[in-house]
Motif scaffolding. Structure first.
Motif, short mmCIF file in Angstrom:
data_model
loop_
_atom_site.label_atom_id
_atom_site.label_comp_id
_atom_site.label_asym_id
_atom_site.label_seq_id
_atom_site.Cartn_x
_atom_site.Cartn_y
_atom_site.Cartn_z
N THR A 114 0.84 -1.19 0.00
CA THR A 114 0.00 0.00 0.00
C THR A 114 0.88 1.25 0.00
O THR A 114 1.56 1.51 0.99
CB THR A 114 -0.88 0.02 1.25
N VAL B 240 1.33 4.87 0.49
CA VAL B 240 0.58 5.96 1.13
C VAL B 240 1.17 7.30 0.74
O VAL B 240 0.47 8.25 0.46
CB VAL B 240 0.60 5.78 2.65
N SER C 127 -9.34 12.04 3.85
CA SER C 127 -8.82 10.87 4.56
C SER C 127 -8.05 9.99 3.59
O SER C 127 -8.44 9.83 2.44
CB SER C 127 -9.99 10.06 5.14
N GLY C 128 -6.94 9.47 4.08
CA GLY C 128 -6.16 8.59 3.23
C GLY C 128 -5.24 9.32 2.30
O GLY C 128 -4.59 8.71 1.46
N SER D 24 -1.33 12.36 7.78
CA SER D 24 -0.89 11.91 9.10
C SER D 24 0.39 11.09 8.99
O SER D 24 1.29 11.22 9.82
CB SER D 24 -1.98 11.06 9.77
N THR D 25 0.47 10.26 7.96
CA THR D 25 1.66 9.43 7.78
C THR D 25 2.90 10.30 7.58
O THR D 25 3.96 10.03 8.14
CB THR D 25 1.47 8.50 6.58
#
Lengths: 293, 287, 460
Positions: A64, A66, A86-87, A91-92
Motif C-alpha cells: 500500500t 501511502v 482521509s487517506g 498523518s503518515t
C-alpha cells in the motif's frame, strides 16, 4: 506471499531512483525561491528551513503506497496547516517526521541533518526530544496526574530536577488554562482538557517543531474551541514552528502561514491561506474545499 | 527405575482422586438407597450372596503393591498374586472376577469403600487382618502370612536405632500396618511429623532411592519383590521385622453370605494345590 | 551426619556392645520391647487413660520352655476390657500356638497350651487397653513360667513415652459423651462429613499444614512475580532467540501438569545429587510454575496497553526501557492485579499437590487423618482452611474488578462524543492502512469502556 515479496523488491528499486539529498546551501536557496510566494512567513537573509522533506515515499507492507513523492520545507517559526481528504497520507507524513513511521525512501532533514537512513535508537530518541507531538487521541498517561504527564518527559528525558520540572509543568498548565486541574488524573478531565494537557506536555520539552496530528478530531464540537485557542496562542505569541494536520478550515485560514493540500500521497497544492482557500489552482483542491463547506 | 513406575504415579493420582470422589458419593448416596434391602442391583449368586454386578465378583485394590497387585506395563491390566487368587475364588463360586480401571483406589480408601457398599464386593489388597479393620468390615480367613520390613538406600547405614530421630523421615503407605508400626516404633520421628503417609509404596521407594526419605516400612514380600525383581536394586532390606501378620479379604458386614462363600473357596483353593501353585509362581516358593 | 554426631553414634554403639557383653542376668525369656500405638486423634502421641494397643515382644532363649507370661503395668493402667492377639514366630514364619488370656486390672496373664520352645518369638498384641492417665514413661514388667517355675521378666526398655490427656482430647472425649453428638453422628451424612469430634481435632492438627501452605505460596510468589516479569519482557522482546527461550519456558510449564513438575523436581534433583530441603524445593517448584502463568498475564497486560502510549512516550524522547518502566509497567500492574490475585488463589490451592511427595502441608495432614479415622471430616475441615484464605481474596478480586470497571467508565469524553469519535475513526480507518493506528488507538484507549465498543459497532 510471492506478490508481496515482489512488491517489496520493486519498492526498493523505486527507492534507488530517489536522488541524494541536496546540499544545505543549494536546498535553502531553492526552497527560498520556491516558498517565498507561498507563505506569510517573513524570510531572514540566508535562512535555512528547519524541516526539509525531499521525495518522501512510504509504503506499508511493501504494497500500500501511502506517500508517493512528498516535497515540503518548513521554516523556523512558520505555522503550516496540512489539509486533505482521509487517506491522503497527511498523518503518515507527520509521523514520518519524528520517525513513528519509518520512511520507505526519500529524505527528511531536520536543521539540515538527515534523519532518514539508519539512525541508532539513541539518536532517534535525541531527535524526538526536539519534535513535540500532539495526538488525535491525546495519549495522556492515565496513571499520572495532569502535572505528572507534563513532568515525566522533563525528569526522565531532559533529566531536570523534580522541582524544576514541576515549576515548568505548572507554568505550561497555566498557559493552557488548566492550573487548577494540575492534580487531576486524565480520566477526570474532559477531552478538551486532556488535549490541552497533551499540548502542555509537548511544549514543556521546548521542542524546535511541534507536530499536531488532527488534534481536535476526537473532541466534542464545544470543546474544539479551547484547544484551537491554545494552539493559536502558541503560534502567535510563542513563535513556535508548527505543522498541523487538521480539518479545521477556520483555524487554518486564520492562523496558518501556509496551507498545504495533500491527496494521493503527494502535495497537490500549497500557498498562503487566502490564496488556497479563495483561489485554488487545482480542481481537486477546489472540490475538497467545496465538500468541506 | 522403570518407566512403568513413573507412569504409574500419574495414573495413580488420577485414579485415586476418581476413586475417592466415587467413594464419598457412594458413601452418602448408597446408604440412602438401602444397602441391606438392596435397591442397588444386587443379584443372588449361588447361595444368596449379594453382588454389585450379577455373575461377577467385583474387586478393588491399590494397584501399586507388586507382586500382589500391579498394572501391566503395556496394557494397564491388573496383574499379581491377589488378582489370580481372586480369579480362582471367583471360579470356585461360579463367577468371574471383575477388575476394571476403576478397581484401583488408594489403600486407605478400600475399607471405607467396602463398608459403604455399592461399588465393589471385595477388597483384596495384601490387607492385614487387624482388630481395627474388623470393626469396620468382615475379613476372610487368612490366605497368606506376611511380615514387615525396613527398607533403606544401599550403603546409607541407617538402622532401626539411627532412624528414630526427629531428623529422619520415614515413608509409609497411608493406612497400612507398616504405617502403624513405624509410628509406634519411631516415636521421635513420629512426633516430629516425619512419618510420611504416601498414597503408594512405589512413590515411597522412589523417595528413598533419591534420598527424599531415609527409609520406608512396608510388607516384606513387596519389599523383596521390588528390590530383587523390579529394578529397585539401589535399595536394601535393612531389617526383616517379624510381625506374623496375615492377609485377609475385606467383605462388607452386610454381606455375611459372601464372606462364607469366600472362606469356603479359600479352603478349597488351599486343598486343591492352587494356592501352592500361585505362591510358587509369584514368590518362587511356598510361603 | 557431621563428624561429631558420628563419633557420638560410635560411642553409643560401643557402649551398647559393652552393656550387652556384660553377663547381667541370663534371661530365659528376653523382653525385646514393648510399644504402644499412638492414640492421639490426628497426632502421634500415646495418651494415657485412653484405649490403645500395647505390643509386647519377647524371645525364648536356648534350652527354655515358656508355659505362661504374666505382664504388669503401673496400677493406674488397665487391661480390663482388652482383647489379646498372641502370635509365635519362628524366624519369619508363624508357629502354631494355643493360648488362654486372662486380664485383671493392670495385669494380664497368657498361658500356653503347649509350652513355647527355644528360639521362638512371642508377640502379644493387646487391643483396647489403657495406660496410666497421668502420662510419663511406662515400663512393662512381669514374670514368666518356665520349666523351673516362675521367673522375673526383664523390664521393657526403652519405656513407652506417654502424655497425660490433652485439653483438646478431653474436649473430644466430652463430645463423645454428648447425646446430641451421638444423634448428629448417627446421621450418615453428618457423621461422615461433619463429625464434631473430628472437626475439633482436625482444626488443631491441620493448622501447621495450613501455615506451611501459606508459607510456601507467600514465599514463592515474589520470586514468581519477578521471574514472570522477566519472561513476559523476554516474550515481547525483538530478539528472536530471547523470544524463543521465553516461549519454550512458558509453554512447557503451562503445558504440563504441576503434578508432573513436582515429581520431576522432587525425584530428579536428588538423582543429580542436588539435595534441597523439601519445603524449600516446594517453594521453588511453586515459584517456577506460577512464573509461567504470571508471565502470560503480564504479557497480556503489557500488550493491552494501547499503541498510543508507546508513541506518546516515544514522542517525548523516551527510550524503550524508560517507556517500559515509567509508562507501560505502572499501567500494566493496575490492570493485572485481579488476574494475578486469581492466580495467587490457584497457586495457594495447588500447594495441595505437594502432599504427593511428602511435604507436610494441609492436604497431607488431612489425608493422614482421614486414613486413620476412615472419615471425611478432615477433608471438610481442610476445605474450611483453604476457604479462609481464598474467599476473602475472591472478594478482593471482584471488588477491584468493579472499581476498575467504574473508573474506566467514568471520565473522558461523554458517550455522545465517543460515538462521533468512533465515526471519525472508522472513516479514517477505511483509508487502507494509511493511518493504521487510529481505529486501534481510539477503540482501546485507557478509557475503553463498553460505550466505545458500542459506538464503534453501531457505526459499522
Amino acid at each position: 506471499m510471492f506478490d508481496k515479496a515482489k512488491a517489496r523488491v520493486e519498492a526498493r528499486q523505486e527507492a534507488r531512483r530517489v536522488p541524494p539529498a541536496l546540499d544545505a546551501e543549494v536546498a535553502a536557496a531553492q526552497a527560498h525561491e520556491r516558498d517565498k510566494g507561498l507563505t506569510k512567513h517573513s524570510f531572514e537573509p540566508h535562512e535555512h528551513p528547519c524541516v526539509r522533506i525531499e521525495h518522501l515515499m512510504k509504503t506499508f507492507d511493501g504494497e500500500t503506497q501511502v506517500l508517493t513523492d512528498v516535497n515540503l520545507t518548513v521554516w523556523p517559526g512558520e505555522v503550516v496547516c496540512v489539509l486533505g481528504p482521509s487517506g491522503s497520507g497527511k498523518s503518515t507524513m507527520l509521523r514520518c517526521i519524528n520517525l513513528l513511521e519509518t520512511p520507505t525512501a526519500g529524505h527528511i532533514l531536520i536543521e539540515d541533518n538527515e534523519i532518514t537512513g539508519h539512525l541508532g535508537t539513541r539518536e532517534v530518541n535525541k531527535l524526538r526530544q526536539n519534535l513535540g507531538m500532539v495526538f488525535q487521541s491525546f495519549n495522556l498517561f492515565p496513571h499520572l496526574s495532569a502535572k505528572g504527564n507534563v513532568m515525566i518527559g522533563q525528569t526522565k528525558v531532559l533529566k531536570k530536577s523534580k522541582a524544576e520540572a514541576e515549576a515548568e509543568a505548572l507554568k505550561q498548565l497555566e498557559a493552557v488554562g488548566l492550573l487548577d486541574r494540575a492534580d487531576f488524573k486524565p480520566a477526570q478531565l474532559s477531552g478538551g482538557q486532556q488535549q490541552r494537557v497533551a499540548i502542555a506536555r509537548a511544549v514543556a520539552m521546548h521542542p524546535d517543531v511541534l507536530l499536531f496530528d488532527e488534534p481536535t478530531s476526537a473532541l466534542d464540537p464545544e470543546l474544539v474551541r479551547g484547544v484551537l485557542d491554545v494552539m493559536r496562542d502558541l503560534a502567535e505569541n510563542g513563535g513556535m514552528t508548527m505543522i498541523v494536520v487538521t480539518h479545521e478550515m477556520g483555524f487554518a485560514r486564520e492562523v496558518a502561514d501556509r496551507v498545504v493540500f495533500m491527496e494521493g500521497g503527494v502535495v497537490v497544492e500549497q500557498g498562503k491561506p487566502e490564496d488556497v482557500f479563495d483561489h485554488p489552482q487545482h480542481a481537486r483542491t477546489a472540490e475538497f474545499l467545496g465538500s468541506i463547506k | 527405575m522403570s518407566t512403568m513406575s513413573r507412569r504409574g504415579f500419574l495414573q495413580n493420582s488420577a485414579l485415586v482422586l476418581g476413586g475417592l470422589s466415587l467413594t464419598s458419593l457412594v458413601g452418602c448416596g448408597g446408604q440412602a438407597s438401602g444397602g441391606s434391602e438392596g435397591s442397588a442391583p444386587a443379584a443372588a449368586a449361588g447361595a444368596g450372596a449379594k453382588l454389585v454386578e450379577e455373575g461377577k465378583l467385583t474387586c478393588i485394590s491399590n494397584m501399586y503393591f507388586p507382586p500382589f497387585e500391579f498394572m501391566d506395563e503395556k496394557t494397564g491390566e491388573a496383574k499379581g498374586f491377589d488378582i489370580e487368587l481372586s480369579n480362582a475364588i471367583a471360579e470356585h463360586m461360579g463367577l468371574t472376577a471383575n477388575w476394571t480401571s476403576e478397581s484401583n483406589q488408594s489403600f486407605d480408601s478400600l475399607v471405607p469403600t467396602i463398608k459403604a457398599g455399592g461399588k465393589a464386593d471385595i477388597a483384596i489388597a495384601g490387607m492385614t487382618i487387624t482388630e481395627d479393620r474388623k470393626q469396620e468390615v468382615n475379613l476372610s480367613n487368612p490366605y497368606l502370612d506376611s511380615n514387615q520390613s525396613l527398607v533403606i538406600k544401599k550403603g546409607s547405614g541407617e538402622t532401626l536405632k539411627t532412624l528414630d530421630s526427629d531428623e529422619k523421615t520415614i515413608a509409609v503407605q497411608a493406612g497400612t500396618t507398616g504405617a502403624d508400626w513405624a509410628k509406634e516404633n519411631f516415636p521421635k520421628a513420629a512426633s516430629a511429623g516425619n512419618i510420611k503417609g504416601l498414597d503408594d509404596i512405589i512413590t515411597a521407594m522412589e523417595g528413598v532411592s533419591t534420598g527424599n526419605f531415609n527409609a520406608l516400612v512396608t510388607d516384606l514380600p513387596v519389599a523383596s519383590y521390588q528390590i530383587n525383581e523390579n529394578g529397585f536394586d539401589g535399595l536394601e532390606i535393612e531389617e526383616e521385622i517379624p510381625t506374623g501378620e496375615q492377609y485377609g479379604i475385606a467383605v462388607s458386614k452386610d454381606n455375611p453370605q459372601l464372606l462364607d462363600d469366600i472362606n469356603a473357596a479359600l479352603e478349597a483353593i488351599k486343598q486343591d494345590g492352587t494356592m501352592a501353585k500361585l505362591q510358587k509362581k509369584w514368590f518362587g516358593q511356598e510361603l | 551426619m557431621d563428624a561429631r554426631s558420628r563419633s557420638v553414634a560410635c560411642t553409643i554403639v560401643l557402649a551398647l556392645a559393652f552393656v550387652c557383653a556384660l553377663p547381667v542376668q541370663a534371661w530365659g525369656l528376653t523382653t525385646n520391647k514393648a510399644t504402644a500405638k499412638p492414640n492421639e486423634d490426628g497426632g502421634s502421641e500415646v495418651i494415657g487413660g485412653l484405649p490403645t494397643r500395647l505390643t509386647w515382644e519377647g524371645t525364648v532363649e536356648e534350652g527354655e520352655k515358656v508355659s505362661s507370661i504374666h505382664l504388669e503395668i503401673p496400677a493406674d493402667g488397665s487391661f480390663a476390657e482388652s482383647t489379646t492377639k498372641v502370635t509365635a514366630l519362628e524366624g519369619l514364619s508363624r508357629a502354631p500356638v494355643e493360648s488362654e488370656v486372662s486380664a485383671d486390672k493392670n495385669t494380664l496373664t497368657v498361658s500356653f497350651g503347649e509350652p513355647i520352645g527355644e528360639g521362638l518369638l512371642i508377640r502379644l498384641e493387646i487391643y483396647n487397653m489403657t495406660l496410666p492417665s497421668t502420662g510419663g514413661d511406662v515400663v512393662v514388667s512381669g514374670t514368666y513360667q518356665n520349666q523351673d517355675g516362675e521367673q522375673k521378666l526383664k523390664d521393657s526398655d526403652p519405656p513407652i513415652k506417654t502424655i497425660a490427656n490433652t485439653p483438646l482430647q478431653s474436649m473430644v472425649n466430652w463430645l463423645d459423651n454428648q447425646e446430641w453428638v451421638k444423634q448428629w453422628n448417627a446421621n450418615q451424612f453428618l457423621g461422615m462429613f461433619l463429625k464434631p469430634q473430628l472437626i475439633l481435632t482436625s482444626l488443631s492438627s491441620l493448622f501447621p499444614g495450613w501455615l506451611l501452605c501459606l508459607g510456601i505460596v507467600i514465599a514463592s510468589y515474589p520470586f514468581a512475580i519477578l521471574l514472570g516479569l522477566v519472561f513476559a519482557l523476554m516474550k515481547i522482546s525483538r530478539h528472536r532467540l530471547v523470544r524463543a527461550i521465553a516461549i519454550i519456558y512458558i509453554n512447557t510449564l503451562r503445558g504440563t501438569p504441576l503434578f508432573l513438575q513436582i515429581y520431576i523436581m522432587f525425584f530428579g534433583l536428588p538423582m543429580m545429587n542436588i539435595n534441597i530441603d523439601n519445603n524449600v524445593l516446594g517453594i521453588i517448584v511453586m515459584a517456577i510454575n506460577s512464573s509461567a502463568y504470571l508471565a502470560e498475564i503480564f504479557r497480556a497486560g503489557i500488550e493491552s496497553i494501547p499503541q498510543g502510549q508507546y508513541e506518546a512516550a516515544a514522542s517525548l524522547g523516551m527510550g524503550h526501557l524508560q517507556t517500559m518502566v515509567n509508562i507501560i509497567l505502572p499501567q500494566t500492574i493496575r490492570r493485572v492485579i485481579p488476574t494475578v490475585t486469581s492466580d495467587f488463589i490457584m497457586a495457594f490451592k495447588d500447594t495441595s499437590l505437594l502432599s504427593s511427595v511428602g511435604v507436610m502441608e494441609l492436604m497431607m495432614f488431612s489425608k493422614n487423618l482421614t486414613s486413620v479415622t476412615g472419615n471425611m471430616t478432615p477433608y471438610v475441615t481442610a476445605a474450611i482452611f483453604y476457604l479462609i484464605v481464598t474467599l476473602p481474596l475472591i472478594k478482593v478480586v471482584s471488588t477491584i474488578e468493579k472499581r476498575i470497571a467504574k473508573s474506566e467508565r467514568g471520565g473522558g469524553p461523554r458517550p455522545k462524543a465517543k460515538a462521533k469519535k468512533a465515526e471519525v475513526a472508522v472513516v479514517d480507518g477505511q483509508a487502507v492502512g494509511a493511518e493504521p493506528s487510529l481505529v486501534e488507538a481510539l477503540s482501546a484507549p485507557f478509557k475503553a469502556g463498553t460505550s466505545v465498543m458500542g459506538g464503534t459497532a453501531s457505526v459499522r
